[in-house]
Design a protein around this motif. Structure first.
Motif, PDB file in Angstrom:
ATOM      1  N   ASP A  41      24.239  38.474  11.852  1.00  0.00           N
ATOM      2  CA  ASP A  41      22.860  39.329  11.336  1.00  0.00           C
ATOM      3  C   ASP A  41      23.079  40.594  12.142  1.00  0.00           C
ATOM      4  O   ASP A  41      22.209  41.536  11.668  1.00  0.00           O
ATOM      5  N   ALA A  42      24.081  40.934  12.824  1.00  0.00           N
ATOM      6  CA  ALA A  42      24.329  42.049  13.465  1.00  0.00           C
ATOM      7  C   ALA A  42      22.824  42.460  14.378  1.00  0.00           C
ATOM      8  O   ALA A  42      22.113  41.531  14.862  1.00  0.00           O
ATOM      9  N   GLY A  43      22.852  43.638  14.516  1.00  0.00           N
ATOM     10  CA  GLY A  43      21.569  44.152  15.506  1.00  0.00           C
ATOM     11  C   GLY A  43      20.481  44.222  14.757  1.00  0.00           C
ATOM     12  O   GLY A  43      20.211  44.278  13.679  1.00  0.00           O
ATOM     13  N   SER A  44      19.282  44.227  15.507  1.00  0.00           N
ATOM     14  CA  SER A  44      17.981  44.292  14.933  1.00  0.00           C
ATOM     15  C   SER A  44      17.679  45.664  14.661  1.00  0.00           C
ATOM     16  O   SER A  44      18.219  46.728  15.169  1.00  0.00           O
ATOM     17  N   PRO A  45      16.701  46.008  13.638  1.00  0.00           N
ATOM     18  CA  PRO A  45      16.654  47.354  13.427  1.00  0.00           C
ATOM     19  C   PRO A  45      15.792  47.967  14.499  1.00  0.00           C
ATOM     20  O   PRO A  45      14.587  47.576  14.870  1.00  0.00           O
ATOM     21  N   ALA A  46      15.860  49.142  14.810  1.00  0.00           N
ATOM     22  CA  ALA A  46      15.320  49.960  15.586  1.00  0.00           C
ATOM     23  C   ALA A  46      14.328  51.020  15.104  1.00  0.00           C
ATOM     24  O   ALA A  46      13.042  51.154  15.499  1.00  0.00           O
ATOM     25  N   PHE A  47      14.694  51.831  14.313  1.00  0.00           N
ATOM     26  CA  PHE A  47      14.030  52.763  13.526  1.00  0.00           C
ATOM     27  C   PHE A  47      14.538  53.032  12.262  1.00  0.00           C
ATOM     28  O   PHE A  47      15.834  52.663  11.989  1.00  0.00           O
ATOM     29  N   VAL A  48      13.692  53.367  11.416  1.00  0.00           N
ATOM     30  CA  VAL A  48      14.146  53.730   9.779  1.00  0.00           C
ATOM     31  C   VAL A  48      13.698  55.250   9.478  1.00  0.00           C
ATOM     32  O   VAL A  48      12.579  55.917   9.935  1.00  0.00           O
ATOM     33  N   ASP A  49      14.700  55.908   8.760  1.00  0.00           N
ATOM     34  CA  ASP A  49      14.417  57.186   8.231  1.00  0.00           C
ATOM     35  C   ASP A  49      14.044  57.321   6.797  1.00  0.00           C
ATOM     36  O   ASP A  49      15.149  56.793   5.989  1.00  0.00           O
ATOM     37  N   VAL A  50      13.081  57.547   6.384  1.00  0.00           N
ATOM     38  CA  VAL A  50      12.831  57.543   4.680  1.00  0.00           C
ATOM     39  C   VAL A  50      12.621  58.886   4.536  1.00  0.00           C
ATOM     40  O   VAL A  50      12.010  59.928   4.990  1.00  0.00           O
TER      41      VAL A  50
END
Length: 558
Positions: A41-50
């Protein structure tokens, strides 16, 4: 089959709540065997750019070929612009009554002028069956018609007609001077509600109303997006949201296209939440409103099984990134980048890129792959509105026994603008008792209530589809034959010059159709109050029977 279940030896629940693990190494080994330590599952999401673009709707037009008109989303709801009727304010009975009462109050000190206007500006006689009732009828009998008062005052203030109008009213010099002094103030109030310079419309129907389908048709657009046009081919009235419109090729590009508004956002994703999802904490109580084990799904019901699997297994794998959007705008996400806790970035594409047929909240676009548009519409829908009582109701129904379809006026506005039941008016009419006859009589057809209007099938051409045309029934009243036409506004096309009212045959199904008119009142986002009269289309009550029978023989009566 062996069944294993706990067998408690004491009445307490302390051992169960402790949840002791006697062999943690065995549990770690089983996790290693199942591959849970591979970190797929790799790393957890930290932030998202939209990144995206926004186009605000700023124009609308009636039909598919009307003239584009500017529209400010923050100024007025689109429901009022689309649904409001094109009626002449000077014909509103409530406004005419209010104007007459105001004018009588102005003439409170001049009894001679009050009596003159009451006699000369009386209300016109209503149509049969549409007379006012109760307290409203008493008020109408004791007040003048505001529309006739306005016409009379304009004649009194004009140079060439003042003397003749004063003589018609029977005003003496003192009363005429008082009326002439008070007329400008009253006319200013009247013209503010019913402008004198405005041309009375030929029809009260909304500009978007299609009388051949009994529905609204309109289009929306954003001047910054000349390649996209939103068309609502069959709006039945009510709440206007994104499923109402479809994407269509533009028929006319905007002359002064605006520039789109860029959309940029960096946010921290949060876990998705929905009712009935599995609890994250070990001793947290589950939501009793959702029981995944009680879902009734057959082995071939794949969609329902996938939904249960998502809710119970993968429900905590989804994240939500809130994006603030302007109301009444078309939005498209051009890039979505997720950065995890290890600093790695992953570009995510739309789900339709993998499967064009899978989409949520997507506008229909026949020219796009999969039939879905990449644009998302945040519709400026009304949060809520107040509806008045039903002013008018028309039922479109089929009559298989008579081999006809009928347009039945159940309710129409009376002389005071209140709903009048046409069945009650028809049933209250006096009817002569049939004369006794010792012989049988032949009747060509039986009587039908006067508020039933036949929709006869016709074919305009050899290859043209069949349509239903409203044909008035010929009735004998007072020794003469007359053709009675509908009295309401929904079927008013039958009273206008030109082509008669006709409907597409598919618009009158076996379930029937009901068209109603109601007054609407709503408060918009800027706090402004909007009122209008709207038409609604809904389902009918099935097939009807008019009682029309041809070629009957009446038995003799003693």
């Amino acid at each position: 089959m062996t069944r294993m279940e706990p067998n408690p030896r004491s009445g307490g629940i302390e051992d169960g709540l402790a949840a002791r693990v006697h062999d943690p190494l065995w549990l770690l080994a089983r996790q290693w065997q199942l591959g849970e330590f591979r970190a797929d599952d790799a790393g957890s999401p930290a932030f998202v750019d939209v990144t995206g673009e926004t186009h605000c709707l700023d124009g609308w037009r009636a039909g598919a070929a009307g003239v584009w008109q500017p529209w400010d989303v923050a100024a007025a709801p689109i429901e009022r612009l689309v649904e409001q009727e094109n009626a002449d304010p000077a014909t509103d009975p409530r406004l005419r009554l209010d104007g007459g009462v105001r004018w009588l109050r102005t003439l409170a000190q001049v009894p001679q002028a009050r009596a003159a206007f009451l006699a000369a500006c009386a209300w016109p006689p209503p149509a049969p069956g549409l007379a006012a009732r109760g307290l409203t009828a008493a008020v109408l009998a004791r007040s003048p018609d505001g529309a006739q008062v306005a016409r009379s005052l304009r004649l009194l203030l004009a140079d060439g007609t003042a003397d003749a109008e004063a003589a018609r009213l029977g005003l003496d010099a003192a009363a005429r001077a008082h009326v002439t002094a008070a007329a400008p103030s009253w006319l200013a109030w009247w013209d503010g509600h019913a402008p004198h310079e405005a041309q009375p419309p030929a029809s009260t129907a909304p500009v978007t109303w299609d009388p051949h389908r009994m529905e609204h048709t309109f289009s929306l657009r954003a001047s910054s997006l000349p390649d996209v046009e939103l068309v609502a081919p069959r709006y039945t009235g009510g709440r206007l949201d994104w499923p109402t419109v479809d994407v269509a090729p533009p028929s006319q590009a905007p002359s002064n296209p605006a520039r789109p508004t860029p959309l940029t956002l960096r946010g921290v994703p949060g876990p998705a939440r929905f009712g009935g999802m599995p609890a994250q904490r070990f001793w947290e109580m589950e939501d009793a409103q959702f029981d995944a084990g009680a879902v009734d799904a057959a082995p071939h019901d794949v969609a329902r099984l996938l939904l249960v699997a998502f809710a119970t297994v993968y429900g905590n794998d989804w994240c939500v990134v809130p994006v603030r959007m302007p109301v009444g705008a078309l939005i498209r996400i051009t890039a979505l980048t997720v950065t995890d806790v290890f600093g790695r970035s992953t570009m995510l594409g739309p789900a339709a890129a993998i499967d064009p047929a899978w989409n949520l909240f997507a506008l229909t676009d026949d020219l796009a792959p999969g039939g879905s548009s990449p644009w998302f519409l945040l519709a400026p829908a009304l949060p809520d509105s107040l509806e008045g009582q039903e002013l008018e109701s028309v039922l479109l129904a089929r009559d298989e026994m008579a081999n006809l379809a009928w347009a039945v006026e159940l309710r129409v506005p009376d002389a005071a603008g209140e709903a009048a039941d046409r069945y009650d008016s028809w049933a209250a009419r006096p009817r002569p008792a049939p004369a006794p006859s010792p012989i049988a009589h032949y009747r060509v057809d039986t009587d039908v209530p006067d508020f039933w209007y036949p929709l006869a099938p016709e074919q305009p051409g050899d290859s043209a589809p069949v349509r239903l045309r409203l044909v008035p029934l010929a009735r004998q009243l007072g020794g003469r034959v007359v053709e009675e036409l509908p009295l309401g506004c929904v079927l008013e096309e039958s009273r206008l010059p030109g082509d008669p009212l006709w409907l597409h045959e598919e618009e009158v199904p076996r379930s029937g159709v009901r068209i109603s008119r109601r007054c609407q009142r709503a408060r918009w986002h800027d706090g402004s109050v909007h009122t209008w009269t709207a038409r609604r289309r809904g389902a009918g009550a099935g097939e009807s029977s008019s009682g029309l029978v041809f070629d009957t023989v009446e038995p003799p009566t003693a």
